[in-house]
Design an enzyme around this catalytic site. Structure first.
Site, PDB file in Angstrom:
ATOM      1  CG  ASP A  36      44.014  39.615  34.567  1.00 55.06           C
ATOM      2  OD1 ASP A  36      44.510  38.980  34.203  1.00 55.06           O
ATOM      3  OD2 ASP A  36      44.106  40.661  35.271  1.00 55.06           O
ATOM      4  CG  HIS A  63      47.934  35.897  33.406  1.00 59.35           C
ATOM      5  ND1 HIS A  63      48.950  36.450  32.447  1.00 59.35           N
ATOM      6  CD2 HIS A  63      46.886  36.868  33.689  1.00 59.35           C
ATOM      7  CE1 HIS A  63      48.329  37.656  32.236  1.00 59.35           C
ATOM      8  NE2 HIS A  63      47.205  37.930  32.836  1.00 59.35           N
ATOM      9  CD  GLU A  69      52.361  42.121  38.949  1.00 63.95           C
ATOM     10  OE1 GLU A  69      52.279  41.117  39.509  1.00 63.95           O
ATOM     11  OE2 GLU A  69      51.646  42.725  38.256  1.00 63.95           O
ATOM     12  CG  HIS A 117      43.129  45.053  32.640  1.00 64.13           C
ATOM     13  ND1 HIS A 117      42.736  43.718  32.953  1.00 64.13           N
ATOM     14  CD2 HIS A 117      44.367  44.928  32.504  1.00 64.13           C
ATOM     15  CE1 HIS A 117      43.748  42.893  32.751  1.00 64.13           C
ATOM     16  NE2 HIS A 117      44.801  43.690  32.353  1.00 64.13           N
ATOM     17  N   GLY A 141      51.244  37.270  37.944  1.00 61.97           N
ATOM     18  CA  GLY A 141      51.752  38.051  39.215  1.00 61.97           C
ATOM     19  C   GLY A 141      53.511  37.904  39.174  1.00 61.97           C
ATOM     20  NE  ARG A 146      51.727  46.759  36.502  1.00 60.95           N
ATOM     21  CZ  ARG A 146      50.658  46.040  36.844  1.00 60.95           C
ATOM     22  NH1 ARG A 146      50.556  45.103  37.529  1.00 60.95           N
ATOM     23  NH2 ARG A 146      49.347  46.648  36.580  1.00 60.95           N
ATOM     24  NE  ARG A 152      43.925  49.317  34.655  1.00 64.22           N
ATOM     25  CZ  ARG A 152      44.384  48.447  35.353  1.00 64.22           C
ATOM     26  NH1 ARG A 152      44.407  48.424  36.641  1.00 64.22           N
ATOM     27  NH2 ARG A 152      44.979  47.395  34.616  1.00 64.22           N
ATOM     28  CB  THR A 189      54.027  41.818  35.271  1.00 62.79           C
ATOM     29  OG1 THR A 189      52.674  41.689  35.469  1.00 62.79           O
ATOM     30  CG2 THR A 189      54.679  43.123  35.266  1.00 62.79           C
ATOM     31  CG  HIS A 209      47.912  45.477  31.076  1.00 61.42           C
ATOM     32  ND1 HIS A 209      47.391  44.830  32.127  1.00 61.42           N
ATOM     33  CD2 HIS A 209      48.610  46.806  31.588  1.00 61.42           C
ATOM     34  CE1 HIS A 209      47.805  45.503  33.121  1.00 61.42           C
ATOM     35  NE2 HIS A 209      48.122  46.764  32.962  1.00 61.42           N
TER      36      HIS A 209
HETATM   37 ZN    ZN Z   1      46.699  42.890  32.474  1.00 60.30          ZN
END
Ligand code: ZN
Length: 378
Positions: free
Chosen positions: A280, A62, A69, A223, A67, A162, A226, A98, A194
């Site tokens: 990430d 990014h 959020e 991810h 972020g 999201r 996860r 996001t 994602h």
């Molecule tokens: Zn992601």
């Protein structure tokens, strides 16, 4: 021109002792011994048998900050060139997550150009979590065909609160548009997905590659480590020809855990060439107490790639040439970055020089220039 003498080269295969001659634009030659007597204007640097490996490729960063959020106070800052240099990363794929509302593809484009000026090869993806996909020109295909540094789409969120919960029809449209743009422009046209926490996981992706003439080469779910559940889904998906990306950043800085995820895949029979690691970087990593109470927002770090790579070797006995694959040749192949991920004549002069004792980064050369020197080890 520059000459690195006495390298112990991994390209990523183990090549042994070599000299490497390069300009700012390309690697000119690699030989057991390069004799430059009579040639002027060459800087010579003795690598003293250090490990010289391809510059790392981080396929999910990014770069303009992720972020947000938890409100405006939780927006994460854009990345700096120094953060990238010291991590051994010389090629970055930037993207939005996001927040495709206060963050824009225009800004992402400009930031990538800025990093390019600072000797970091930077590509971007069009879109963000949301569907319909917000693009620069109004269409995914046009973005990929006409914008030089746009090589795919993402990160499109699925199975996450999201996300826009795109339907299979919507997914097909995004993947085929991206693939078609890739065909026309001879780019990868990969869609980076994602994958969130929902039990549905990558069920739709598995369904699409099984039931349609959609190439799994155009899809990279991320991810995928996860949860153990998602890792197991990843193994199934790889068996269908799929590719998967694991996230190396960890709010607890437990990189052994990340290496263990990779080890689990390999021990379960997954093809090592189908797996990549990304950081990430500058994404949000919420930290919780053991009781589950929100503590603070952490930030994804690019050095997680190198830390995980070290753990693969030191804790799980992977060979150096194997531990390099998910951060060099594999992402280069998936994203069609022909001059990246390998050290050979004609490739870009991007090198990471590792200490032989502890695999720490001693030097980074990006675009033919020294961008990082570890003073501790000089
Ligand atoms: Zn992601």
């Amino acid at each position: 021109m520059k000459l690195l003498k006495n390298c112990f080269l991994f390209n990523p295969e183990k090549m042994g002792k070599k000299d490497i001659l390069f300009s700012n634009n390309m690697i000119i030659s690699i030989e057991d011994e390069i004799d430059i007597s009579g040639v002027s204007n060459i800087q010579i640097h003795d690598m003293k048998n250090r490990f010289v490996v391809p510059g790392f490729i981080d396929n999910h960063v990014h770069i303009t900050g992720g972020g947000g959020e938890g409100g405006f106070g939780t927006r994460i800052d854009p990345i700096t060139a120094d953060d990238i240099y010291k991590s051994g990363v010389t090629t970055v794929i930037g993207l939005l997550g996001t927040d495709g509302t206060t963050r824009t593809i225009e800004d992402l484009f400009a930031k990538a150009k800025t990093l390019n000026k600072k000797n970091i090869t930077t590509y971007i993806l069009t879109g963000s979590y949301r569907v319909p996909v917000k693009t620069l020109t109004g269409s995914i295909i046009k973005d990929i065909v006409f914008i030089d540094n746009i090589i795919g789409t993402g990160e499109i969120a699925i199975s996450d609160h999201r996300s826009s919960y795109p339907s299979r029809e919507e997914l097909i449209k995004i993947i085929t548009d991206s693939a078609r743009g890739g065909l026309l422009a001879n780019k990868a046209g990969v869609v980076n997905f994602h994958v969130g926490k929902d039990k549905k996981g990558i069920e739709d992706l598995i369904y699409l590659v099984k039931n349609y003439d959609i190439s799994p080469k155009n899809i990279l779910p991320t991810h995928m480590n996860r949860s153990k559940y998602l890792l197991r889904e990843g193994i199934k998906y790889i068996k269908e020809g799929g590719l998967i990306d694991l996230t190396a950043s960890s709010s607890s800085k437990d990189y052994r855990n990340k290496a263990e995820d990779f080890n689990f895949l390999i021990e379960s029979g997954a093809d090592i060439e189908k797996i990549t690691f990304s950081s990430d970087g500058q994404g949000s990593l919420p930290r919780f107490t053991p009781q589950g109470k929100f503590l603070k927002m952490g930030v994804g770090k690019l050095n997680s790639l190198h830390e995980t790579f070290k753990s693969l070797i030191l804790d799980f006995n992977f060979k150096l040439e194997e531990a390099l694959l998910p951060i060099t040749r594999n992402p280069s192949a998936i994203y069609k970055l022909d001059k990246k991920g390998e050290i050979k004549a004609g490739s870009d002069p991007d090198f990471v020089v590792l200490n032989r004792d502890n695999y720490d980064i001693d030097f980074v050369i990006s675009g033919g220039k020294y961008v990082f020197k570890n003073k501790k080890n000089m």
